[in-house]
Structures are given as structure tokens and as C-alpha cells.
Design a protein around this motif. Structure first.
Motif, PDB file in Angstrom:
ATOM      1  N   GLY A 165       0.811  -1.203   0.000  1.00  0.00           N
ATOM      2  CA  GLY A 165       0.000   0.000   0.000  1.00  0.00           C
ATOM      3  C   GLY A 165       0.851   1.262   0.000  1.00  0.00           C
ATOM      4  O   GLY A 165       2.088   1.212   0.018  1.00  0.00           O
ATOM      5  N   ARG A 166       0.155   2.400   0.017  1.00  0.00           N
ATOM      6  CA  ARG A 166       0.862   3.684  -0.054  1.00  0.00           C
ATOM      7  C   ARG A 166       0.286   4.681   0.943  1.00  0.00           C
ATOM      8  O   ARG A 166      -0.902   4.650   1.243  1.00  0.00           O
ATOM      9  CB  ARG A 166       0.758   4.260  -1.473  1.00  0.00           C
ATOM     10  N   ALA A 167       1.160   5.550   1.414  1.00  0.00           N
ATOM     11  CA  ALA A 167       0.738   6.661   2.265  1.00  0.00           C
ATOM     12  C   ALA A 167       1.317   7.941   1.679  1.00  0.00           C
ATOM     13  O   ALA A 167       2.483   7.971   1.271  1.00  0.00           O
ATOM     14  CB  ALA A 167       1.233   6.460   3.681  1.00  0.00           C
ATOM     15  N   ARG A 168       0.492   8.982   1.622  1.00  0.00           N
ATOM     16  CA  ARG A 168       0.948  10.273   1.118  1.00  0.00           C
ATOM     17  C   ARG A 168       0.736  11.345   2.173  1.00  0.00           C
ATOM     18  O   ARG A 168      -0.310  11.403   2.820  1.00  0.00           O
ATOM     19  CB  ARG A 168       0.185  10.667  -0.144  1.00  0.00           C
ATOM     20  N   LEU A 169       1.727  12.185   2.343  1.00  0.00           N
ATOM     21  CA  LEU A 169       1.623  13.358   3.190  1.00  0.00           C
ATOM     22  C   LEU A 169       1.771  14.575   2.302  1.00  0.00           C
ATOM     23  O   LEU A 169       2.783  14.732   1.602  1.00  0.00           O
ATOM     24  CB  LEU A 169       2.722  13.361   4.260  1.00  0.00           C
ATOM     25  N   PHE A 170       0.740  15.434   2.304  1.00  0.00           N
ATOM     26  CA  PHE A 170       0.751  16.671   1.510  1.00  0.00           C
ATOM     27  C   PHE A 170       1.053  16.377   0.039  1.00  0.00           C
ATOM     28  O   PHE A 170       1.772  17.108  -0.634  1.00  0.00           O
ATOM     29  CB  PHE A 170       1.781  17.654   2.075  1.00  0.00           C
ATOM     30  N   GLY A 171       0.481  15.249  -0.458  1.00  0.00           N
ATOM     31  CA  GLY A 171       0.627  14.904  -1.866  1.00  0.00           C
ATOM     32  C   GLY A 171       1.885  14.148  -2.221  1.00  0.00           C
ATOM     33  O   GLY A 171       2.037  13.699  -3.357  1.00  0.00           O
ATOM     34  N   ARG A 172       2.808  13.978  -1.259  1.00  0.00           N
ATOM     35  CA  ARG A 172       4.059  13.266  -1.532  1.00  0.00           C
ATOM     36  C   ARG A 172       4.044  11.918  -0.834  1.00  0.00           C
ATOM     37  O   ARG A 172       3.644  11.811   0.312  1.00  0.00           O
ATOM     38  CB  ARG A 172       5.264  14.083  -1.056  1.00  0.00           C
ATOM     39  N   GLU A 173       4.489  10.887  -1.548  1.00  0.00           N
ATOM     40  CA  GLU A 173       4.515   9.554  -0.972  1.00  0.00           C
ATOM     41  C   GLU A 173       5.524   9.503   0.175  1.00  0.00           C
ATOM     42  O   GLU A 173       6.643  10.028   0.070  1.00  0.00           O
ATOM     43  CB  GLU A 173       4.864   8.523  -2.040  1.00  0.00           C
ATOM     44  N   VAL A 174       5.128   8.860   1.275  1.00  0.00           N
ATOM     45  CA  VAL A 174       5.991   8.767   2.451  1.00  0.00           C
ATOM     46  C   VAL A 174       7.167   7.854   2.147  1.00  0.00           C
ATOM     47  O   VAL A 174       7.001   6.731   1.663  1.00  0.00           O
ATOM     48  CB  VAL A 174       5.198   8.215   3.666  1.00  0.00           C
ATOM     49  N   ALA A 175       8.350   8.359   2.444  1.00  0.00           N
ATOM     50  CA  ALA A 175       9.569   7.567   2.287  1.00  0.00           C
ATOM     51  C   ALA A 175      10.463   7.843   3.481  1.00  0.00           C
ATOM     52  O   ALA A 175      10.585   8.988   3.935  1.00  0.00           O
ATOM     53  CB  ALA A 175      10.292   7.928   0.985  1.00  0.00           C
ATOM     54  N   ALA A 176      11.092   6.786   3.996  1.00  0.00           N
ATOM     55  CA  ALA A 176      11.905   6.916   5.208  1.00  0.00           C
ATOM     56  C   ALA A 176      13.014   7.944   5.034  1.00  0.00           C
ATOM     57  O   ALA A 176      13.407   8.617   5.993  1.00  0.00           O
ATOM     58  CB  ALA A 176      12.492   5.564   5.587  1.00  0.00           C
ATOM     59  N   ARG A 177      13.534   8.090   3.818  1.00  0.00           N
ATOM     60  CA  ARG A 177      14.670   8.993   3.592  1.00  0.00           C
ATOM     61  C   ARG A 177      14.234  10.396   3.168  1.00  0.00           C
ATOM     62  O   ARG A 177      15.082  11.255   2.943  1.00  0.00           O
ATOM     63  CB  ARG A 177      15.599   8.399   2.533  1.00  0.00           C
ATOM     64  N   ASP A 178      12.909  10.593   3.054  1.00  0.00           N
ATOM     65  CA  ASP A 178      12.414  11.916   2.652  1.00  0.00           C
ATOM     66  C   ASP A 178      12.348  12.813   3.897  1.00  0.00           C
ATOM     67  O   ASP A 178      11.294  13.016   4.489  1.00  0.00           O
ATOM     68  CB  ASP A 178      11.042  11.784   2.001  1.00  0.00           C
ATOM     69  N   ILE A 179      13.498  13.338   4.294  1.00  0.00           N
ATOM     70  CA  ILE A 179      13.593  14.127   5.520  1.00  0.00           C
ATOM     71  C   ILE A 179      12.780  15.417   5.411  1.00  0.00           C
ATOM     72  O   ILE A 179      12.182  15.875   6.395  1.00  0.00           O
ATOM     73  CB  ILE A 179      15.062  14.448   5.850  1.00  0.00           C
ATOM     74  N   ALA A 180      12.723  15.999   4.224  1.00  0.00           N
ATOM     75  CA  ALA A 180      12.008  17.269   4.056  1.00  0.00           C
ATOM     76  C   ALA A 180      10.535  17.116   4.412  1.00  0.00           C
ATOM     77  O   ALA A 180       9.950  17.982   5.086  1.00  0.00           O
ATOM     78  CB  ALA A 180      12.164  17.770   2.621  1.00  0.00           C
ATOM     79  N   THR A 181       9.904  16.013   3.976  1.00  0.00           N
ATOM     80  CA  THR A 181       8.496  15.786   4.296  1.00  0.00           C
ATOM     81  C   THR A 181       8.315  15.442   5.767  1.00  0.00           C
ATOM     82  O   THR A 181       7.380  15.903   6.423  1.00  0.00           O
ATOM     83  CB  THR A 181       7.920  14.652   3.413  1.00  0.00           C
ATOM     84  N   ARG A 182       9.234  14.640   6.315  1.00  0.00           N
ATOM     85  CA  ARG A 182       9.120  14.242   7.716  1.00  0.00           C
ATOM     86  C   ARG A 182       9.256  15.436   8.654  1.00  0.00           C
ATOM     87  O   ARG A 182       8.712  15.432   9.756  1.00  0.00           O
ATOM     88  CB  ARG A 182      10.170  13.182   8.050  1.00  0.00           C
ATOM     89  N   ARG A 183       9.975  16.484   8.229  1.00  0.00           N
ATOM     90  CA  ARG A 183      10.095  17.678   9.067  1.00  0.00           C
ATOM     91  C   ARG A 183       8.796  18.463   9.125  1.00  0.00           C
ATOM     92  O   ARG A 183       8.650  19.352   9.968  1.00  0.00           O
ATOM     93  CB  ARG A 183      11.215  18.578   8.533  1.00  0.00           C
ATOM     94  N   ARG A 184       7.849  18.126   8.272  1.00  0.00           N
ATOM     95  CA  ARG A 184       6.555  18.791   8.298  1.00  0.00           C
ATOM     96  C   ARG A 184       5.602  18.104   9.279  1.00  0.00           C
ATOM     97  O   ARG A 184       4.443  18.491   9.409  1.00  0.00           O
ATOM     98  CB  ARG A 184       5.944  18.804   6.895  1.00  0.00           C
ATOM     99  N   VAL A 185       6.135  17.066   9.967  1.00  0.00           N
ATOM    100  CA  VAL A 185       5.324  16.264  10.878  1.00  0.00           C
ATOM    101  C   VAL A 185       5.845  16.379  12.305  1.00  0.00           C
ATOM    102  O   VAL A 185       7.067  16.370  12.536  1.00  0.00           O
ATOM    103  CB  VAL A 185       5.332  14.776  10.454  1.00  0.00           C
ATOM    104  N   GLY A 186       4.923  16.513  13.272  1.00  0.00           N
ATOM    105  CA  GLY A 186       5.265  16.412  14.684  1.00  0.00           C
ATOM    106  C   GLY A 186       4.652  15.135  15.234  1.00  0.00           C
ATOM    107  O   GLY A 186       3.519  14.791  14.893  1.00  0.00           O
ATOM    108  N   TYR A 187       5.388  14.409  16.083  1.00  0.00           N
ATOM    109  CA  TYR A 187       4.912  13.109  16.583  1.00  0.00           C
ATOM    110  C   TYR A 187       5.083  13.049  18.085  1.00  0.00           C
ATOM    111  O   TYR A 187       6.174  13.238  18.612  1.00  0.00           O
ATOM    112  CB  TYR A 187       5.710  11.982  15.912  1.00  0.00           C
ATOM    113  N   MET A 188       3.965  12.809  18.794  1.00  0.00           N
ATOM    114  CA  MET A 188       3.981  12.669  20.242  1.00  0.00           C
ATOM    115  C   MET A 188       3.574  11.235  20.564  1.00  0.00           C
ATOM    116  O   MET A 188       2.431  10.838  20.373  1.00  0.00           O
ATOM    117  CB  MET A 188       3.005  13.662  20.883  1.00  0.00           C
ATOM    118  N   SER A 189       4.540  10.436  21.024  1.00  0.00           N
ATOM    119  CA  SER A 189       4.308   9.014  21.237  1.00  0.00           C
ATOM    120  C   SER A 189       3.633   8.762  22.577  1.00  0.00           C
ATOM    121  O   SER A 189       3.490   9.657  23.407  1.00  0.00           O
ATOM    122  CB  SER A 189       5.632   8.253  21.165  1.00  0.00           C
ATOM    123  N   GLN A 190       3.232   7.481  22.814  1.00  0.00           N
ATOM    124  CA  GLN A 190       2.613   7.108  24.086  1.00  0.00           C
ATOM    125  C   GLN A 190       3.571   7.363  25.244  1.00  0.00           C
ATOM    126  O   GLN A 190       3.188   7.874  26.289  1.00  0.00           O
ATOM    127  CB  GLN A 190       2.216   5.627  24.062  1.00  0.00           C
TER     128      GLN A 190
END
Length: 509
Positions: free
Chosen positions: A327-352
Motif C-alpha cells: 500500500g501507499r501513504a501520502r503526506l501533503f501529496g508526496r509519498e511517504v519515504a523513510a529517507r524523505d527528511i524534508a516531508t518528515r520535518r513537516r510532521v510532529g509526533y507525540m508518542s505514548q
């Protein structure tokens, strides 16, 4: 049950300190016997300390603690009653040995109480059959879900037919279905043994409503005692959560008010997150099974489901922390990739588990995360000051996270998650164990981020009243999405289904 007919335990002028912190402050109360008594209040108000005193696991520094007709300060009395008291400490599976199987854990506890082989077998089979654990006797405790761990912990506590069962926040972090099953199980056991007394500490007000007698606590003091209806009548409120807030001192609730969530505007139609057939396999086990959904920019999207149903795994795939099997996941129109640091910087993550460094101060945690997310050096100080003001952290800048109250630590974790101004914020069960006022304060911050800053918020929760605050919610079970819609539409759909089922039942009867 409006008054105490028979006393199980009492505290007289009891105080308990941990260093400079006053855990219990001159507490006096009487606890009724042969009923379920709930101690309600946020994390850190003294509930666990009080339960430890009643169990004989701690001793009071001042005052008297009487349980089962004797002074718990007397060693001879403690030794006489210890086999009559079962104590389940706070934390999932804290009274279990994770490398031992269900069978081995129960055999160990049964041997501690001196039961012979035949009696051990009878008790283990009876308890595991009643809790639904019998088919899993060979499974290690460390590999059980949260709900199953709590059921096994309860079986271990009940292996000796105690007269007093003490449960310290037994369902914190457990999903609503498992919580309901847990309390149904306790109810069946109490019906079978009417003399059994149960004392529970909980932060979940909706489950406290089913208890016979309640003790509301805050900052080491007792606010009120009585039935749930007594507390609601006294406060003039229609829910126990609202009653608890009303019972707090004015200084704790002076700026509390009802949460109002402005609707999303029609212009908020951009898609922030899109998942198509998202799947995750671990060997032969399918943790997430072809999950699909779309979330608009600025939307508050809730994820509900039982422990182990795949919510956290889905969130990790959306952030690139786990590569999807299919399957696929897209953030802001771009496919999620582990090495796509630019897209990941657009995300904030608060874990359990709060993503904070315990050896760093509040300011240092904020500075470090700003640097990790490459906030320009010239902007870091200003950005940190902005987070401090926005999230009310000015008075604790030099404190270590572990020294903060849970609600304050939660706000710090949120500040750390948004210090780089992400466009998407993913929150994994962020409010477990937090009191109603702190939880409402947290939600006001989320609403401001969503509506003012257009941050898309993806949140998993076990609180049904939190789910009702989301623009849309998605219900997940066994790795699959069952349904997604607005809370109101899902409730209306459920009611229609119940009406249809009743009509069919009436026709066939």
C-alpha cells in the motif's frame, strides 16, 4: 448506598511525605465494607500512596491506618491479614513475570499461598476460564495485550480468595472494550462473593460511575465522599467528570470553561494525509490490513480501537518510522519515504511514552528538539520563548521533566512536538491518566493549533468524550478500519441499527 453501614478501613489524621512532596496531607476517612470503593482524581494526588498504606506496602509517617479490624502499624496484625489482602499495583502487568507463561505465573502465586497441586489446578482452571485466558495458558505474559495482562494480574491477585482486593489504576492505557470486560468480570466475582471488598484508584470518571462509594482527591487531600449521585447532587452537575471539576478548589478551576470547537470551513478541503491499502506484516502476523482513509488539512481526526489493533503501527507508517509492507501513504501529496527528511520535518509526533530527555531541563529539551528539526540557529531562542508562553511553561523552565505533574509534562511534550511548526501533528494516546482539567486544557491547545494554525491533527484515544470532539473518527479492529465518519453520524447509525435489530426481534418473538 448513602451511608457507611459497616467499616472496612479507616484513616485518622494520616500524612505521608516523599522528601519535600506531601503525598497525603492530614487525611481522615472511613471506607465501607463489602462494596466497591473508588478513589478518583488525577495522577499524583495521593491515590496510589493511600492504597499502598491500606495494603500494608507502606507505613504512615503520621496518623493511624486501620484495615480489617486492626492497626496496620502493628506487625502482628499485618502478618495476620496479609493473606486476606490482594494488591494489584499501578502499571500494566506490574505484578507479573513477563518471561513466564500464564500458567507459570499462576502456579507461582498459588504456591506462595501454599495450595497443593490439585487445588492449584482447580483454581487456575476456574480463574482462566472465567476470564477467557484458558486457551492461552502457554503464552508468555510479556506477549499479552494490555487487557489480557490486567486479566492475568487479576487472576494472580484472586488466587487465594482474598477478603479485600486493592486495584491501583488497573485500566489506565487499556481500551474501552477491554475496560468494560474487566469491570464485568469484577462484577461477576462480587456477585459470587458478596462479602468481597474492592478498592480502586482510577482517573476514568465514566468507569467510576459504576462504583458503590467514591472518594474524590486532589493534592493529597480528600475533597468529598459519597455515591456518584451524591457528588453530582452536591455539585449541581449532571456528569461525574463535571462534578469532580466543580469540587476542586477555586484556584484549580478559576479559568476552566466548556470547550467549544469551531467547525471546519469549506476552504479547508486540501488533503493532508492519504492512505491507500496500507498494510504491515510481521512475519505471518498482519498488524495493519489494507487501511485506507483521507484527512483534510486542519482536521482533527480521531483513531479508536482496542490495544494491539494496529493504531500505533499505522501512525508509524504515516511518519516513515516503519516502511509499509504493502500500500501507499501520502503526506501533503508526496509519498511517504523513510529517507524523505524534508516531508518528515513537516510532521510532529507525540508518542505514548513521552519523548523527553529526563536529564535535561524543560528549556534544554525545547532547545534540543529545535536543533534536531533544523530550526535556523538565529530563530531558536525566539521559537523556544514562543513555545514557553503558548504552553504555559514559564514557571518550570529549569525543572526536569520527571519532576513535573503529568498534565504539565504532557504540555511540554506537545510543545516539543510543535517547536518546528509542523503542518501535521500525530498524537498517540496523549492523555491517558490525566485529570479532566488538564485534559481540557490540552484540547484547547489542539483546537487552537487546528483552527488558527491549520495544523492537521491525527490522534488516537481511549476516551469516548475526546472522540466526540474530533471532526471525524475512524474505528479500528484487528488491523482493519471498521468505519469512518463524524461522531454524530456514527452514533445515529448505531441507534438505527439497534432499532432495526429490536424490530426484527419483536417480529420473531
Amino acid at each position: 448506598m448513602g451511608s457507611i453501614d459497616r467499616e472496612l478501613a479507616s484513616l485518622r489524621d494520616v500524612s505521608l511525605r516523599y522528601g519535600q512532596k506531601m503525598a497525603l496531607d492530614d487525611v481522615s476517612l472511613a471506607i465501607p465494607a463489602a462494596c466497591m470503593v473508588g478513589f478518583i482524581g488525577p495522577d499524583g494526588v495521593g491515590k496510589s500512596s493511600l492504597l499502598a498504606l491500606l495494603a500494608g506496602a507502606r507505613s504512615a509517617q503520621d496518623g493511624e491506618v486501620w484495615v480489617l479490624d486492626g492497626d496496620m502499624a502493628a506487625r502482628s496484625h499485618r502478618e495476620r491479614v496479609c493473606s486476606r489482602i490482594a494488591y494489584m499495583p499501578q502499571g500494566l502487568g506490574k505484578n507479573l513475570y513477563p518471561t513466564l507463561s500464564i500458567e507459570e505465573n499462576l502456579q507461582f502465586f498459588a504456591r506462595l499461598f501454599g495450595h497443593d497441586r490439585t487445588e492449584r489446578r482447580r483454581r487456575i482452571d476456574e480463574l482462566t476460564t472465567s476470564t477467557g485466558l484458558y486457551p492461552f495458558l502457554k503464552r508468555p505474559a510479556g506477549k499479552l495485550s494490555g487487557g489480557m495482562k490486567q486479566k492475568l494480574g487479576l487472576c494472580c491477585a484472586l488466587i487465594n480468595d482474598p477478603d479485600l482486593l486493592i486495584l491501583d489504576e488497573p485500566t489506565t492505557g487499556v481500551d474501552p472494550l477491554a475496560r468494560s470486560q474487566f469491570w464485568d468480570l469484577i462484577g461477576r466475582m462480587r456477585r459470587g462473593r458478596p462479602s468481597l471488598s474492592v478498592i480502586v484508584a482510577t482517573a476514568y470518571m465514566e468507569e467510576a460511575q459504576r462504583f458503590d462509594w467514591l472518594v474524590a482527591m486532589d493534592e493529597g487531600k480528600v475533597l468529598a465522599m459519597g455515591t456518584a449521585s451524591d457528588l453530582m447532587k452536591r455539585s449541581g452537575e449532571r456528569t461525574l467528570e463535571a462534578a469532580f471539576i466543580r469540587l476542586l478548589p477555586d484556584s484549580r478551576r478559576h479559568d476552566h470553561h466548556e470547550i467549544i470547537i469551531p467547525p471546519l470551513t469549506e476552504e479547508d478541503e486540501d488533503i493532508a494525509i492519504e492512505a491507500e491499502g496500507l498494510t504491515m506484516r510481521f512475519g505471518d502476523f498482519v498488524a495493519v490490513d489494507h487501511v485506507s482513509f483521507r484527512i483534510r488539512r486542519g482536521e482533527i481526526f480521531g483513531f479508536l480501537g482496542s490495544n494491539g489493533c494496529g493504531k500505533t503501527t499505522t501512525m508509524k507508517m504515516l511518519t516513515g518510522l516503519l516502511p509499509a509492507s504493502e500500500g501507499r501513504a501520502r503526506l501533503f501529496g508526496r509519498e511517504v519515504a523513510a529517507r524523505d527528511i524534508a516531508t518528515r520535518r513537516r510532521v510532529g509526533y507525540m508518542s505514548q511514552a513521552f519523548s523527553l530527555y529526563g536529564e535535561l531541563t524543560v528549556r534544554q529539551n525545547l532547545m534540543l528538539h529545535a536543533q534536531l528539526f533544523h530550526v535556523p540557529g538565529a530563530e531558536i531562542t525566539q521559537r523556544v520563548d514562543e513555545m514557553v508562553e503558548r504552553f504555559g511553561l514559564r514557571g518550570v523552565l529549569n525543572a526536569l521533566p520527571d519532576a513535573l505533574p503529568l498534565g504539565m509534562r504532557q504540555r511540554l511534550s506537545l510543545a516539543v512536538s510543535v517547536v518546528h511548526r509542523p503542518e501535521l501533528l500525530i498524537l498517540d494516546e496523549p492523555t491517558s491518566g490525566v485529570d479532566p482539567i488538564a485534559r481540557d486544557g490540552f484540547w484547547r491547545l489542539l483546537i487552537e493549533l487546528s483552527r488558527r494554525d491549520k495544523v492537521t491533527i491525527f490522534i488516537s484515544t481511549h476516551f469516548m468524550n475526546e472522540a466526540q470532539r474530533c471532526d471525524r473518527i475512524s474505528m479500528m479492529h484487528a488491523g482493519r478500519v471498521l468505519d469512518s465518519d463524524t461522531p454524530g453520524n456514527l452514533v445515529r447509525c448505531q441507534k438505527r441499527m439497534l432499532i432495526v435489530v429490536k424490530q426484527k426481534a419483536d417480529k420473531t418473538s
